[in-house]
Design an enzyme around this catalytic site. Structure first.
Site, PDB file in Angstrom:
ATOM      1  N   CYS A 141      10.284  41.197  34.845  1.00 13.75           N
ATOM      2  CA  CYS A 141      10.652  42.382  34.071  1.00 13.75           C
ATOM      3  C   CYS A 141      11.560  43.261  34.917  1.00 13.75           C
ATOM      4  CB  CYS A 141       9.402  43.162  33.675  1.00 13.75           C
ATOM      5  SG  CYS A 141       9.749  44.630  32.681  1.00 13.75           S
ATOM      6  N   LEU A 142      12.630  43.739  34.319  1.00 13.78           N
ATOM      7  CA  LEU A 142      13.561  44.613  35.045  1.00 13.78           C
ATOM      8  C   LEU A 142      12.868  45.898  35.496  1.00 13.78           C
ATOM      9  CD1 LEU A 142      16.713  44.123  32.777  1.00 13.78           C
ATOM     10  CD2 LEU A 142      16.286  43.115  35.040  1.00 13.78           C
ATOM     11  N   GLN A 197      12.688  51.117  28.267  1.00 16.63           N
ATOM     12  CA  GLN A 197      13.008  50.926  29.691  1.00 16.63           C
ATOM     13  C   GLN A 197      14.143  51.829  30.168  1.00 16.63           C
ATOM     14  OE1 GLN A 197      13.195  46.455  29.033  1.00 16.63           O
ATOM     15  NE2 GLN A 197      12.517  46.537  31.164  1.00 16.63           N
ATOM     16  N   HIS A 237       7.660  40.124  24.656  1.00 15.88           N
ATOM     17  CA  HIS A 237       7.725  40.971  25.858  1.00 15.88           C
ATOM     18  C   HIS A 237       8.389  42.313  25.520  1.00 15.88           C
ATOM     19  CE1 HIS A 237       8.716  41.350  30.379  1.00 15.88           C
ATOM     20  NE2 HIS A 237       9.490  42.261  29.832  1.00 15.88           N
ATOM     21  N   GLU A 238       9.483  42.259  24.735  1.00 14.59           N
ATOM     22  CA  GLU A 238      10.215  43.496  24.404  1.00 14.59           C
ATOM     23  C   GLU A 238       9.439  44.360  23.416  1.00 14.59           C
ATOM     24  OE1 GLU A 238      12.362  43.940  26.452  1.00 14.59           O
ATOM     25  OE2 GLU A 238      12.946  41.915  27.012  1.00 14.59           O
ATOM     26  N   GLY A 284      16.688  40.408  28.329  1.00 17.33           N
ATOM     27  CA  GLY A 284      16.245  41.321  27.275  1.00 17.33           C
ATOM     28  C   GLY A 284      16.125  42.726  27.826  1.00 17.33           C
ATOM     29  N   HIS A 326       7.020  46.384  25.188  1.00 20.67           N
ATOM     30  CA  HIS A 326       7.600  47.599  25.790  1.00 20.67           C
ATOM     31  C   HIS A 326       7.619  48.744  24.773  1.00 20.67           C
ATOM     32  CE1 HIS A 326       8.942  46.527  29.815  1.00 20.67           C
ATOM     33  NE2 HIS A 326       9.641  45.489  29.395  1.00 20.67           N
TER      34      HIS A 326
END
Ligand code: GNR
Ligand code: NI
Length: 167
Positions: free
Chosen positions: A91-92, A51, A133-134, A46, A137
């Site tokens: 997480c990236l 991000q 999660h997204e 994702g 963000h």
């Protein structure tokens, strides 16, 4: 298409709240294509626009085995949630850190697709985790902020140490 640089925690830009997309046009579709390319290359399941330092409410997700089911959510809203699940998340924007987070087991989400058309989706399991999660963000929240202050402090120390080594 283009690979976009991913912001790293604790970059303050990860805490900006994204604003709704008012028109789904070619520039939005171009951003979505670049976000998808960036997510697949990372690799991740994702990516939120936040991000890549674009503070608009846009998410891409692909939780399929063969990376063949790209999902795009513009202006996503959770209409209903139920149950609870604990999943080890990464997480990236927080590389190398994996921690268990408790979230809803199922969510019903409404969003716009890349054509600007409204749709709803019932998600459960990993897809439901990823959607939550997204959307976090987009609200300026990184998954580590679900953890205790003690764990957050340890993670900040570990990331600072990594940054010193790679500098
Ligand atoms: O690639 C990712 N994997 C992942 C694993 C468990 C729970 C959430 C995620 S999302 C993450 C990509 C990312 O950082 N998205 O914001
Ligand atoms: Ni993330």
């Amino acid at each position: 298409m283009a690979l976009l640089p991913i912001l790293r925690f604790p970059d303050p830009r990860l805490h900006r709240k994204a604003t709704p997309v008012d028109l789904v046009d070619d520039s939005v579709r171009r951003l979505i294509a670049d976000m998808a390319e960036t997510m697949y290359e990372a690799p991740g399941i994702g990516l939120a626009a936040t991000q890549v330092d674009v503070h608009k409410r846009i998410i891409v997700i692909d939780v399929s085995e063969d990376k063949s089911k790209l999902l795009t959510f513009i202006n996503p809203e959770i209409l209903e949630r139920s149950g609870e699940q604990v999943c080890e998340e990464g997480c990236l924007s927080v590389p190398g850190i994996y921690e268990k987070v408790s979230r809803s087991e199922r969510v019903r989400v409404r969003a716009l697709d890349p054509q600007g058309k409204s749709f709803t989706l019932e998600a459960e399991g990993l897809l439901a985790v990823c959607v939550q999660h997204e959307i976090d963000h987009l609200e300026g929240k990184v998954f580590v902020e679900h953890l205790s202050q003690l764990k957050q402090g340890r993670i900040r120390a570990k990331l600072a140490k990594q940054a010193r080594i790679t500098a």
